[in-house]
Write a protein that holds these residues in place. Structure first.
Motif, PDB file in Angstrom:
ATOM      1  N   GLY A  50     -46.596 -43.590  36.347  1.00  9.38           N
ATOM      2  CA  GLY A  50     -46.964 -43.368  34.947  1.00  9.38           C
ATOM      3  C   GLY A  50     -47.016 -44.658  34.160  1.00  9.38           C
ATOM      4  N   GLU A  51     -46.034 -45.545  34.379  1.00  9.66           N
ATOM      5  CA  GLU A  51     -46.037 -46.838  33.685  1.00  9.66           C
ATOM      6  C   GLU A  51     -47.257 -47.669  34.083  1.00  9.66           C
ATOM      7  N   GLN A  52     -47.546 -47.657  35.378  1.00 15.95           N
ATOM      8  CA  GLN A  52     -48.686 -48.428  35.861  1.00 15.95           C
ATOM      9  C   GLN A  52     -49.995 -47.919  35.270  1.00 15.95           C
ATOM     10  N   ALA A  53     -50.158 -46.594  35.218  1.00 15.41           N
ATOM     11  CA  ALA A  53     -51.366 -45.999  34.642  1.00 15.41           C
ATOM     12  C   ALA A  53     -51.504 -46.341  33.165  1.00 15.41           C
ATOM     13  N   ALA A  54     -50.369 -46.329  32.460  1.00 13.49           N
ATOM     14  CA  ALA A  54     -50.389 -46.622  31.023  1.00 13.49           C
ATOM     15  C   ALA A  54     -50.802 -48.067  30.754  1.00 13.49           C
ATOM     16  N   MET A  55     -50.485 -48.976  31.679  1.00 15.00           N
ATOM     17  CA  MET A  55     -50.798 -50.391  31.464  1.00 15.00           C
ATOM     18  C   MET A  55     -52.259 -50.730  31.743  1.00 15.00           C
ATOM     19  N   ILE A  56     -52.866 -50.044  32.708  1.00 13.15           N
ATOM     20  CA  ILE A  56     -54.211 -50.468  33.130  1.00 13.15           C
ATOM     21  C   ILE A  56     -55.352 -49.668  32.503  1.00 13.15           C
ATOM     22  N   MET A  57     -55.040 -48.598  31.767  1.00 16.28           N
ATOM     23  CA  MET A  57     -56.134 -47.746  31.287  1.00 16.28           C
ATOM     24  C   MET A  57     -56.803 -48.270  30.015  1.00 16.28           C
ATOM     25  N   TRP A  58     -56.104 -49.134  29.254  1.00 12.15           N
ATOM     26  CA  TRP A  58     -56.617 -49.526  27.940  1.00 12.15           C
ATOM     27  C   TRP A  58     -57.878 -50.384  27.972  1.00 12.15           C
ATOM     28  N   PRO A  59     -57.997 -51.398  28.854  1.00 12.42           N
ATOM     29  CA  PRO A  59     -59.214 -52.233  28.808  1.00 12.42           C
ATOM     30  C   PRO A  59     -60.504 -51.446  28.968  1.00 12.42           C
ATOM     31  N   ARG A  60     -60.555 -50.561  29.976  1.00 13.18           N
ATOM     32  CA  ARG A  60     -61.771 -49.769  30.179  1.00 13.18           C
ATOM     33  C   ARG A  60     -61.970 -48.769  29.053  1.00 13.18           C
ATOM     34  N   PHE A  61     -60.894 -48.116  28.641  1.00 11.88           N
ATOM     35  CA  PHE A  61     -61.021 -47.121  27.585  1.00 11.88           C
ATOM     36  C   PHE A  61     -61.617 -47.726  26.320  1.00 11.88           C
ATOM     37  N   LEU A  62     -61.080 -48.843  25.886  1.00 10.66           N
ATOM     38  CA  LEU A  62     -61.559 -49.468  24.646  1.00 10.66           C
ATOM     39  C   LEU A  62     -62.968 -50.039  24.817  1.00 10.66           C
ATOM     40  N   ALA A  63     -63.247 -50.623  25.985  1.00 11.95           N
ATOM     41  CA  ALA A  63     -64.583 -51.176  26.224  1.00 11.95           C
ATOM     42  C   ALA A  63     -65.630 -50.073  26.227  1.00 11.95           C
ATOM     43  N   TYR A  64     -65.365 -48.984  26.947  1.00 16.17           N
ATOM     44  CA  TYR A  64     -66.333 -47.893  27.026  1.00 16.17           C
ATOM     45  C   TYR A  64     -66.493 -47.179  25.690  1.00 16.17           C
ATOM     46  N   THR A  65     -65.472 -47.268  24.841  1.00 15.01           N
ATOM     47  CA  THR A  65     -65.561 -46.640  23.518  1.00 15.01           C
ATOM     48  C   THR A  65     -66.483 -47.420  22.590  1.00 15.01           C
ATOM     49  N   LEU A  66     -66.651 -48.711  22.850  1.00 11.41           N
ATOM     50  CA  LEU A  66     -67.416 -49.570  21.939  1.00 11.41           C
ATOM     51  C   LEU A  66     -68.757 -50.016  22.518  1.00 11.41           C
TER      52      LEU A  66
END
Length: 447
Positions: A50-66
Motif C-alpha cells: 500500500g505504501e509503495q502504491a501510494a508513492m508511485i501513483m501520483w506522477p502518472r495521475f497528475l500528468a494524465y489529468t493535465l
C-alpha cells in the motif's frame, strides 16, 4: 538481422494483425506485471504494498489529468491527409513539457495534505517522485504519435521494455536483500526515463525542432483536445479516484489489498487495450457510417470474448489470488470478483466510445465520462467508510453499468442504432474468419 526482418514483416500486417500484435504484447506485459506484483506483495505484505502504491501513483495521475486532450487530438489530426505531422508533434512536445511541470507544482501542494496518514519518509518520496510527471506526459505524446503512424511494433516495444526492466531490477533487489517500499518504487519509476528520452529524440531527429505553423498546430490540437479533454480527465480520475480515496480514508494495508485486486482484474483489459489502440486511428480515417459500423462490429465480437474470459477468471479467482500473492491477501478475493465484472463492463463501454471519438464527436465521450465520474465520487464517499475496499469496488461496478446504459441510449436515440446491431450475429463470425484468413495470407507473403 532476423529480428529487424521480423519487425519489418509485422509492420506490414493489416488491422487485425496490429490488434493481435498488441494483444500478444498486452498478455506479455500482463505476465510481467503479475510477476512484479508477486515480488512486491510477498516481500512487502499488504501494508508495504500500500505504501509503495501510494508513492508511485501520483506522477502518472497528475500528468494524465493535465493532458488537455492533446494525445487524442494528435492522433486525430495526424491521420488527416492535410495534417503537418512534424509541426503537430513538435508543438505537442512543447505543450506536454509545460503541462508536466504544472503537474509537478500541483502535486507538491496536494501530496503532503492528502497523505497525512503516512510516514514523513513516504510523503517526501512521493513528492520527489513528481519529477516523473513530465516524463509521463512525454510518454502520452510519443504513444499517440506511434499509433497515428501505425508503428505498432515500436509502440509495443516501448510499453513492455520498462515493465521488463522493472522486473529485472526487482530481482536484483531480492538477491541483494533490499526489497523495501522505497527501492521498489525506484524500480517502477526509473525504467520509463531512458525509453521516453530515446523515442523523443528519434522523433525530433525525424521532424526537426524548427517547424513552421506551430501556432496553427497548437490551435488545432487545443481545438479538438479541449473537447476531448473531459474524457482524459474523467478517464484518469475514474482509474485513480478509488485509490486516491482509499489512500485518504483507509490504511496502507487496505490500499495494498485493493491495488492487488485491481491490478489482477485488469487482465481483462488486454483485449480492450489492443482493440482501441488500433480502432481509433483506423476509424478516424473513415466516413461516419463506416466508422460506426466498424466500431459496432468490433464491439460485438470483443464482448463475446470478454464474457468467456471473465467467467473463467471469476471461477479461478480464489485460487489465483492465494497462489500468486499468498494467504495474507485472502481478504481481497471478494473485491477481486466484483472488479472482474466492473472491468469487463468498462472495457466494452470504452470500445463503443471510440466510435464517438473517430467521427469527431469527443464531446459526447466527455459528457459520459464526467457524468460517470461525478456519480463514482459520490458513491465512493458513501460506500468506502462503511464497507471499506468492497465499497470502492461496488462503486466502480455501479458507475460502469450506468456509463454503459448512457452509451446505449445515445447511440440508440441520436444515431438510430437498432437493437440487432448490439447482438453478435453469424455475419460477424464470418467477417472475423475472413479477416483471419486474409491475415494468414499476408503473414505467409511477408515470410
Amino acid at each position: 538481422m532476423a529480428i529487424v526482418n521480423l519487425i519489418k514483416q509485422r509492420s506490414k500486417l493489416g488491422s487485425l494483425g496490429n490488434v493481435l500484435q498488441i494483444f500478444v504484447s498486452n498478455v506479455f506485459i500482463l505476465g510481467l506485471n503479475v510477476l512484479t506484483g508477486i515480488i512486491i506483495a510477498r516481500y512487502l505484505g499488504p501494508e508495504g504494498r500500500g505504501e509503495q502504491a501510494a508513492m508511485i501513483m501520483w506522477p502518472r495521475f497528475l500528468a494524465y489529468t493535465l493532458t488537455l486532450g492533446i494525445p487524442a487530438s494528435l492522433v486525430y489530426y495526424m491521420k488527416k491527409k492535410d495534417g503537418n505531422q512534424g509541426s503537430l508533434y513538435i508543438t505537442s512536445l512543447y505543450m506536454s513539457l509545460i503541462l508536466g511541470c504544472v503537474a509537478m507544482a500541483i502535486g507538491s501542494v496536494i501530496i503532503p495534505y492528502w497523505m497525512k496518514g503516512y510516514s514523513k519518509e513516504v510523503i517526501e518520496f512521493a513528492t520527489w517522485a513528481l519529477i516523473m510527471s513530465p516524463i509521463a506526459m512525454l510518454g502520452t505524446i510519443n504513444v499517440a504519435t506511434l499509433q497515428s503512424r501505425e508503428e505498432y511494433h515500436l509502440y509495443n516495444f516501448i510499453r513492455y521494455v520498462p515493465v521488463f526492466s522493472t522486473l529485472i531490477l526487482l530481482y536484483g533487489l531480492v538477491i541483494t536483500g533490499h526489497v523495501t517500499p522505497f527501492y521498489t518504487s525506484v524500480a517502477y519509476l526509473f525504467p520509463a526515463i531512458p525509453v521516453a528520452i530515446w523515442i523523443t529524440i528519434k522523433f525530433i531527429l525525424k521532424y526537426k525542432l524548427k517547424q513552421k505553423n506551430k501556432i496553427e498546430s497548437g490551435k488545432k490540437l487545443l481545438g479538438y483536445g479541449i473537447r476531448s479533454y473531459g474524457t482524459d480527465v474523467a478517464g484518469t480520475f475514474s482509474g485513480y479516484i478509488d485509490q486516491i480515496l482509499v489512500v485518504g480514508l483507509l490504511s496502507p494495508s487496505s490500499l495494498g489489498l485493493y491495488v492487488v485486486s485491481l491490478n489482477l482484474s485488469n487482465m481483462l483489459n488486454t483485449i480492450q487495450n489492443a482493440i482501441t489502440s488500433v480502432l481509433f486511428p483506423k476509424a478516424s480515417g473513415l466516413e461516419q457510417a463506416d466508422a460506426l459500423n466498424l466500431t459496432f462490429k468490433v464491439f460485438r465480437i470483443s464482448t463475446v470474448i470478454t464474457i468467456i474470459l471473465g467467467i473463467g477468471i471469476f471461477i479461478v479467482a480464489p485460487y489465483l489470488l492465494i497462489i500468486l500473492y499468498g494467504q495474507s491477501f485472502i481478504e481481497a478475493i471478494g473485491v477481486f470478483r466484483i472488479l472482474i465484472f466492473q472491468t469487463a463492463i468498462t472495457s466494452t463501454s470504452w470500445i463503443l466510445s471510440q466510435g464517438f471519438m473517430s467521427i469527431g464527436k469527443p464531446g459526447s465521450v466527455t459528457i459520459i465520462r464526467i457524468t460517470s465520474l461525478g456519480l463514482n465520487v459520490i458513491l465512493l464517499n458513501l460506500l468506502i467508510p462503511p464497507l471499506g475496499i468492497e465499497g470502492a469496488a461496488i462503486s466502480l461496478l455501479i458507475t460502469s453499468l450506468v456509463e454503459l446504459l448512457v452509451v446505449f441510449l445515445i447511440y440508440t436515440i441520436k444515431y438510430n442504432v437498432k437493437f440487432e446491431d448490439w447482438i453478435v450475429s453469424k455475419k460477424d463470425i464470418l467477417w472475423l474468419l475472413q479477416r483471419i484468413r486474409i491475415q494468414k495470407g499476408r503473414s505467409k507473403e511477408s515470410m
